[in-house]
Design a protein around this motif. Structure first.
Motif, PDB file in Angstrom:
ATOM      1  N   GLU A  78       0.845  -1.199   0.000  1.00 23.24           N
ATOM      2  CA  GLU A  78       0.000   0.000   0.000  1.00 23.24           C
ATOM      3  C   GLU A  78       0.877   1.244   0.000  1.00 23.24           C
ATOM      4  O   GLU A  78       2.051   1.214   0.364  1.00 23.24           O
ATOM      5  CB  GLU A  78      -0.935   0.014   1.213  1.00 23.24           C
ATOM      6  CG  GLU A  78      -0.222   0.108   2.546  1.00 23.24           C
ATOM      7  CD  GLU A  78      -1.175   0.123   3.734  1.00 23.24           C
ATOM      8  OE1 GLU A  78      -2.296  -0.397   3.600  1.00 23.24           O
ATOM      9  OE2 GLU A  78      -0.781   0.647   4.787  1.00 23.24           O
ATOM     10  N   ILE A 120       0.823   5.694   0.785  1.00 24.17           N
ATOM     11  CA  ILE A 120       0.165   6.768   1.528  1.00 24.17           C
ATOM     12  C   ILE A 120       0.386   8.080   0.777  1.00 24.17           C
ATOM     13  O   ILE A 120       1.529   8.463   0.501  1.00 24.17           O
ATOM     14  CB  ILE A 120       0.725   6.887   2.963  1.00 24.17           C
ATOM     15  CG1 ILE A 120       0.499   5.583   3.724  1.00 24.17           C
ATOM     16  CG2 ILE A 120       0.076   8.061   3.698  1.00 24.17           C
ATOM     17  CD1 ILE A 120       1.160   5.545   5.088  1.00 24.17           C
ATOM     18  N   LEU A 148       0.560  12.064   0.411  1.00 23.28           N
ATOM     19  CA  LEU A 148       0.774  13.259   1.229  1.00 23.28           C
ATOM     20  C   LEU A 148      -0.237  14.343   0.872  1.00 23.28           C
ATOM     21  O   LEU A 148      -0.435  15.280   1.643  1.00 23.28           O
ATOM     22  CB  LEU A 148       2.204  13.786   1.037  1.00 23.28           C
ATOM     23  CG  LEU A 148       3.321  12.849   1.506  1.00 23.28           C
ATOM     24  CD1 LEU A 148       4.675  13.529   1.331  1.00 23.28           C
ATOM     25  CD2 LEU A 148       3.119  12.444   2.967  1.00 23.28           C
ATOM     26  N   ARG A 160      -0.813  19.316   4.191  1.00 27.72           N
ATOM     27  CA  ARG A 160      -0.942  18.548   5.421  1.00 27.72           C
ATOM     28  C   ARG A 160      -1.528  19.391   6.545  1.00 27.72           C
ATOM     29  O   ARG A 160      -1.671  18.930   7.668  1.00 27.72           O
ATOM     30  CB  ARG A 160       0.431  17.989   5.821  1.00 27.72           C
ATOM     31  CG  ARG A 160       1.077  17.167   4.716  1.00 27.72           C
ATOM     32  CD  ARG A 160       2.368  16.520   5.133  1.00 27.72           C
ATOM     33  NE  ARG A 160       2.134  15.366   5.998  1.00 27.72           N
ATOM     34  CZ  ARG A 160       3.088  14.555   6.438  1.00 27.72           C
ATOM     35  NH1 ARG A 160       4.352  14.784   6.108  1.00 27.72           N
ATOM     36  NH2 ARG A 160       2.802  13.536   7.214  1.00 27.72           N
ATOM     37  N   ASP A 175      -9.811  11.760   0.672  1.00 31.17           N
ATOM     38  CA  ASP A 175      -8.529  11.913   1.356  1.00 31.17           C
ATOM     39  C   ASP A 175      -8.396  13.260   2.054  1.00 31.17           C
ATOM     40  O   ASP A 175      -7.680  13.379   3.064  1.00 31.17           O
ATOM     41  CB  ASP A 175      -7.373  11.746   0.357  1.00 31.17           C
ATOM     42  CG  ASP A 175      -7.173  10.298  -0.057  1.00 31.17           C
ATOM     43  OD1 ASP A 175      -7.720   9.409   0.623  1.00 31.17           O
ATOM     44  OD2 ASP A 175      -6.482  10.058  -1.067  1.00 31.17           O
ATOM     45  N   SER A 183      -9.636  12.731   5.444  1.00 26.10           N
ATOM     46  CA  SER A 183      -9.171  11.503   6.100  1.00 26.10           C
ATOM     47  C   SER A 183      -7.817  11.744   6.754  1.00 26.10           C
ATOM     48  O   SER A 183      -6.983  12.469   6.213  1.00 26.10           O
ATOM     49  CB  SER A 183      -9.065  10.356   5.091  1.00 26.10           C
ATOM     50  OG  SER A 183     -10.290  10.123   4.442  1.00 26.10           O
ATOM     51  N   GLU A 184      -7.620  11.126   7.895  1.00 29.95           N
ATOM     52  CA  GLU A 184      -6.338  11.268   8.587  1.00 29.95           C
ATOM     53  C   GLU A 184      -5.238  10.511   7.849  1.00 29.95           C
ATOM     54  O   GLU A 184      -4.128  11.011   7.692  1.00 29.95           O
ATOM     55  CB  GLU A 184      -6.467  10.751  10.022  1.00 29.95           C
ATOM     56  CG  GLU A 184      -7.305  11.650  10.916  1.00 29.95           C
ATOM     57  CD  GLU A 184      -7.266  11.199  12.373  1.00 29.95           C
ATOM     58  OE1 GLU A 184      -6.409  10.322  12.692  1.00 29.95           O
ATOM     59  OE2 GLU A 184      -8.050  11.707  13.164  1.00 29.95           O
ATOM     60  N   LYS A 185      -5.557   9.302   7.397  1.00 31.82           N
ATOM     61  CA  LYS A 185      -4.570   8.484   6.696  1.00 31.82           C
ATOM     62  C   LYS A 185      -5.046   8.258   5.258  1.00 31.82           C
ATOM     63  O   LYS A 185      -6.091   7.661   5.029  1.00 31.82           O
ATOM     64  CB  LYS A 185      -4.389   7.143   7.417  1.00 31.82           C
ATOM     65  CG  LYS A 185      -3.106   6.426   7.025  1.00 31.82           C
ATOM     66  CD  LYS A 185      -2.888   5.188   7.896  1.00 31.82           C
ATOM     67  CE  LYS A 185      -1.558   4.517   7.544  1.00 31.82           C
ATOM     68  NZ  LYS A 185      -1.359   3.283   8.351  1.00 31.82           N
ATOM     69  N   LYS A 186      -4.267   8.758   4.310  1.00 33.10           N
ATOM     70  CA  LYS A 186      -4.651   8.699   2.892  1.00 33.10           C
ATOM     71  C   LYS A 186      -3.986   7.471   2.255  1.00 33.10           C
ATOM     72  O   LYS A 186      -2.958   7.576   1.591  1.00 33.10           O
ATOM     73  CB  LYS A 186      -4.231   9.991   2.197  1.00 33.10           C
ATOM     74  CG  LYS A 186      -4.793  11.246   2.879  1.00 33.10           C
ATOM     75  CD  LYS A 186      -4.092  12.485   2.384  1.00 33.10           C
ATOM     76  CE  LYS A 186      -4.646  13.754   3.002  1.00 33.10           C
ATOM     77  NZ  LYS A 186      -4.707  13.754   4.476  1.00 33.10           N
ATOM     78  N   VAL A 187      -4.599   6.320   2.445  1.00 33.73           N
ATOM     79  CA  VAL A 187      -3.999   5.055   2.029  1.00 33.73           C
ATOM     80  C   VAL A 187      -4.641   4.555   0.738  1.00 33.73           C
ATOM     81  O   VAL A 187      -5.853   4.629   0.560  1.00 33.73           O
ATOM     82  CB  VAL A 187      -4.151   3.984   3.127  1.00 33.73           C
ATOM     83  CG1 VAL A 187      -3.538   2.666   2.671  1.00 33.73           C
ATOM     84  CG2 VAL A 187      -3.493   4.448   4.413  1.00 33.73           C
ATOM     85  N   MET A 207       5.461   6.583   0.927  1.00 35.24           N
ATOM     86  CA  MET A 207       4.699   7.835   0.967  1.00 35.24           C
ATOM     87  C   MET A 207       4.856   8.579  -0.362  1.00 35.24           C
ATOM     88  O   MET A 207       5.964   8.996  -0.731  1.00 35.24           O
ATOM     89  CB  MET A 207       5.164   8.704   2.137  1.00 35.24           C
ATOM     90  CG  MET A 207       5.050   8.001   3.481  1.00 35.24           C
ATOM     91  SD  MET A 207       5.462   9.056   4.881  1.00 35.24           S
ATOM     92  CE  MET A 207       3.947   9.965   5.069  1.00 35.24           C
TER      93      MET A 207
END
Length: 309
Positions: A9, A11, A13, A17, A82, A85-89, A171
């Motif tokens: 996966e 992530i 940025l 941010r 995203d 969302s806190e985590k953009k996975v 990332m």
């Protein structure tokens, strides 16, 4: 899609941010995506059901709006999610699918714009032979060729991407999956692959832009022999097309025709051709086109009247 990479996966940025700026990105992108869907779907439905928009120009505009809709949808909905969302996975397979869709519909837009320029050239410079040259069978074949070349291009891009080994970090300094930001994460020397990227995407962007500019220069030069009314109508059409071409090709040439270096404005430049252009295209082609506006009014007035009855 089979993969043998250690990374499963990635992530994103994203564009920023900063939490406050992320909320602004959410509102901004949601507005543009909604406008893109509404505008392009209006054009698609209007051309599909209107009897007055049966010329080749609107046949090609139908596919340009379709490509715009799909191109934007391959990127923007995830960017909207995203942004809050806190985590953009994104998984490896989803990332590869996004690369494929991005280049499939992006290339389709390039090729359709080129066909539209050719259509305007024939209409203005060869008016007596227009219906013979641009008959329905020819237009259909041209669109099929566009799809074939777009598929070949996107297949080439995904083949290059699948060659990249990823062993960390994972990332992506971007808001979508594309070959350029992924090259930075690869555990190998990417110089040759970057050359292949420039030779593929870069060549399509530059050659497409040059051919389009040459065709519009020939068209505008030939207008001196037309009547004042003919010049006005042709200039109105060509001006809107040229604006779209510059807005789309300028950023893509900047991104895809340079060595593997990263600039801080890359993501903002990408916003122009991934988010702004699909939003502006329906505005440019409807607000400056009386035939499309009249067809929309007639079609939707009939629809409203039938609903009332």
């Amino acid at each position: 899609m089979q993969q043998n990479k250690s990374i499963t996966e990635f992530i994103f940025l994203g564009l920023t941010r900063d939490p406050m700026k992320q909320k602004m990105v959410f509102i901004f992108v949601l507005f543009f995506y909604t406008g893109t869907l509404v505008g392009n779907l209006l054009i698609i439905v209007t051309i599909k059901f209107s009897r007055t928009l049966g010329t080749p120009m609107y046949f090609f505009l139908f596919y340009l709006s379709f490509a715009d809709t799909c191109f934007s949808t391959s990127i923007t909905p995830r960017l909207i999610v995203d942004a809050i969302s806190e985590k953009k996975v994104i998984s490896y397979n989803e990332c590869m699918m996004q690369v494929f869709a991005l280049h499939l519909f992006g290339a389709m837009e390039v090729f359709v714009l080129m066909i539209m320029a050719f259509d305007r050239y024939v209409a203005i410079c060869k008016p007596l032979h227009y219906m013979t040259i641009m008959r329905r069978q020819v237009c259909t074949i041209l669109i099929i060729i566009c799809w074939i070349f777009s598929f070949i291009h996107s297949t080439t891009q995904i083949a290059l991407t699948l060659k990249l080994p990823f062993c960390g970090p994972n990332m992506i300094d971007h808001y979508c999956c594309d070959l350029q930001p992924l090259l930075k994460l690869a555990c190998m020397d990417t110089y040759v692959i970057n050359l292949q990227l420039v030779a593929n995407s870069g060549a399509i962007c530059v050659s497409g832009f040059v051919l389009l500019m040459i065709s519009y220069f020939i068209i505008l030069h030939s207008l001196r022999n037309h009547s004042a009314e003919g010049r006005r109508k042709a200039l109105s059409t060509c001006t809107s097309h040229i604006f779209v071409v510059i807005l789309f090709f300028g950023p893509t040439i900047f991104i895809y025709t340079r060595p593997p270096t990263t600039f801080f404005i890359d993501k903002m430049v990408a916003v122009f051709y991934t988010i702004a252009t699909p939003f502006l295209n329906p505005l440019i082609y409807t607000l400056r086109n009386t035939e499309v506006k009249n067809a929309m009014k007639k079609l939707w007035s009939i629809k409203i009247t039938s609903d009332i009855k």
